[in-house]
Scaffold this motif. Structure first.
Motif, PDB file in Angstrom:
ATOM      1  N   VAL A  16      -0.445   5.218  -4.243  1.00 11.25           N
ATOM      2  CA  VAL A  16      -0.802   3.767  -4.376  1.00 11.25           C
ATOM      3  C   VAL A  16      -0.042   3.391  -5.314  1.00 11.25           C
ATOM      4  CG1 VAL A  16      -2.676   2.444  -5.412  1.00 11.25           C
ATOM      5  CG2 VAL A  16      -3.150   3.917  -3.647  1.00 11.25           C
ATOM      6  N   VAL A  17       0.271   4.072  -6.513  1.00 13.54           N
ATOM      7  CA  VAL A  17       1.331   3.472  -7.756  1.00 13.54           C
ATOM      8  C   VAL A  17       2.384   3.442  -6.968  1.00 13.54           C
ATOM      9  CG1 VAL A  17       2.208   4.334  -9.927  1.00 13.54           C
ATOM     10  CG2 VAL A  17      -0.414   4.518  -9.381  1.00 13.54           C
ATOM     11  N   GLU A  18       3.036   4.242  -6.452  1.00 13.11           N
ATOM     12  CA  GLU A  18       4.422   4.060  -5.944  1.00 13.11           C
ATOM     13  C   GLU A  18       4.658   2.987  -4.785  1.00 13.11           C
ATOM     14  OE1 GLU A  18       5.206   8.276  -4.466  1.00 13.11           O
ATOM     15  OE2 GLU A  18       5.149   9.047  -6.246  1.00 13.11           O
ATOM     16  N   ASP A  19       3.481   2.809  -4.168  1.00 14.42           N
ATOM     17  CA  ASP A  19       3.609   1.747  -3.137  1.00 14.42           C
ATOM     18  C   ASP A  19       3.549   0.310  -3.741  1.00 14.42           C
ATOM     19  OD1 ASP A  19       3.832   3.647  -0.955  1.00 14.42           O
ATOM     20  OD2 ASP A  19       1.700   3.313  -0.376  1.00 14.42           O
ATOM     21  N   ALA A  40       6.403  -2.594  -3.696  1.00 14.51           N
ATOM     22  CA  ALA A  40       5.902  -3.962  -3.491  1.00 14.51           C
ATOM     23  C   ALA A  40       6.159  -4.827  -4.319  1.00 14.51           C
ATOM     24  CB  ALA A  40       4.657  -4.059  -3.024  1.00 14.51           C
ATOM     25  N   ALA A  41       6.168  -4.650  -5.671  1.00  8.80           N
ATOM     26  CA  ALA A  41       6.535  -5.574  -6.749  1.00  8.80           C
ATOM     27  C   ALA A  41       8.004  -5.675  -6.957  1.00  8.80           C
ATOM     28  CB  ALA A  41       5.878  -4.969  -8.204  1.00  8.80           C
ATOM     29  N   ASP A  42       8.757  -4.640  -6.615  1.00  8.65           N
ATOM     30  CA  ASP A  42      10.292  -4.486  -6.820  1.00  8.65           C
ATOM     31  C   ASP A  42      10.788  -5.395  -5.734  1.00  8.65           C
ATOM     32  OD1 ASP A  42      10.168  -2.858  -9.311  1.00  8.65           O
ATOM     33  OD2 ASP A  42      10.797  -1.171  -8.082  1.00  8.65           O
ATOM     34  N   THR A  43      10.315  -5.312  -4.629  1.00 13.58           N
ATOM     35  CA  THR A  43      10.590  -6.237  -3.407  1.00 13.58           C
ATOM     36  C   THR A  43      10.459  -7.620  -3.706  1.00 13.58           C
ATOM     37  OG1 THR A  43      10.322  -4.403  -1.999  1.00 13.58           O
ATOM     38  CG2 THR A  43      10.419  -6.588  -0.846  1.00 13.58           C
TER      39      THR A  43
END
Length: 113
Positions: A92-95, A99-102
């Motif tokens: 969840v943290v990685e996803d 998503a935030a980076d994108t």
């Protein structure tokens, strides 16, 4: 991330705290676990019963001298459940970070004017 990836038993913060604590030791005395997680004896007993019924915690009762003692151990099944649950949390943290980076890469602030 599907909700099914989480262990429903470990969604409860108290039970997650107990199994996390037990993951770092072989056998732990009940009183030490109670103090470490900040529960009353009855509240810990209830949680341990739930975890024990599911096979996550082994319970051994005995005596030290004439004083009754209870020791707790995270079973192999409990250890596997904790590792899977923590893996789901990590995903969840990685996803979320991806998503935030994108989003940041394409984020344009609206101009007002």
């Amino acid at each position: 991330m599907a909700a099914a990836d989480f262990d429903p038993l470990l969604l409860d913060p108290t039970r997650l705290s107990i199994v996390s604590l037990l993951s770092g030791v072989q056998w732990a005395e009940f009183a030490w676990v109670r103090e470490s997680v900040g529960l009353s004896a009855s509240a810990l007993s209830k949680q341990i019963t739930t975890l024990g019924t599911q096979g996550y915690v082994d319970i051994d009762k005995g005596y030290v001298g004439k004083r009754p003692r209870t020791w707790l151990n995270l079973s192999g099944e409990g250890r596997a459940a904790l590792e899977a649950h923590l893996g789901a949390l990590q995903r969840v943290v990685e996803d979320s970070r991806r998503a935030a980076d994108t989003y940041r890469a394409t984020d344009e602030r609206p101009s007002h004017g």
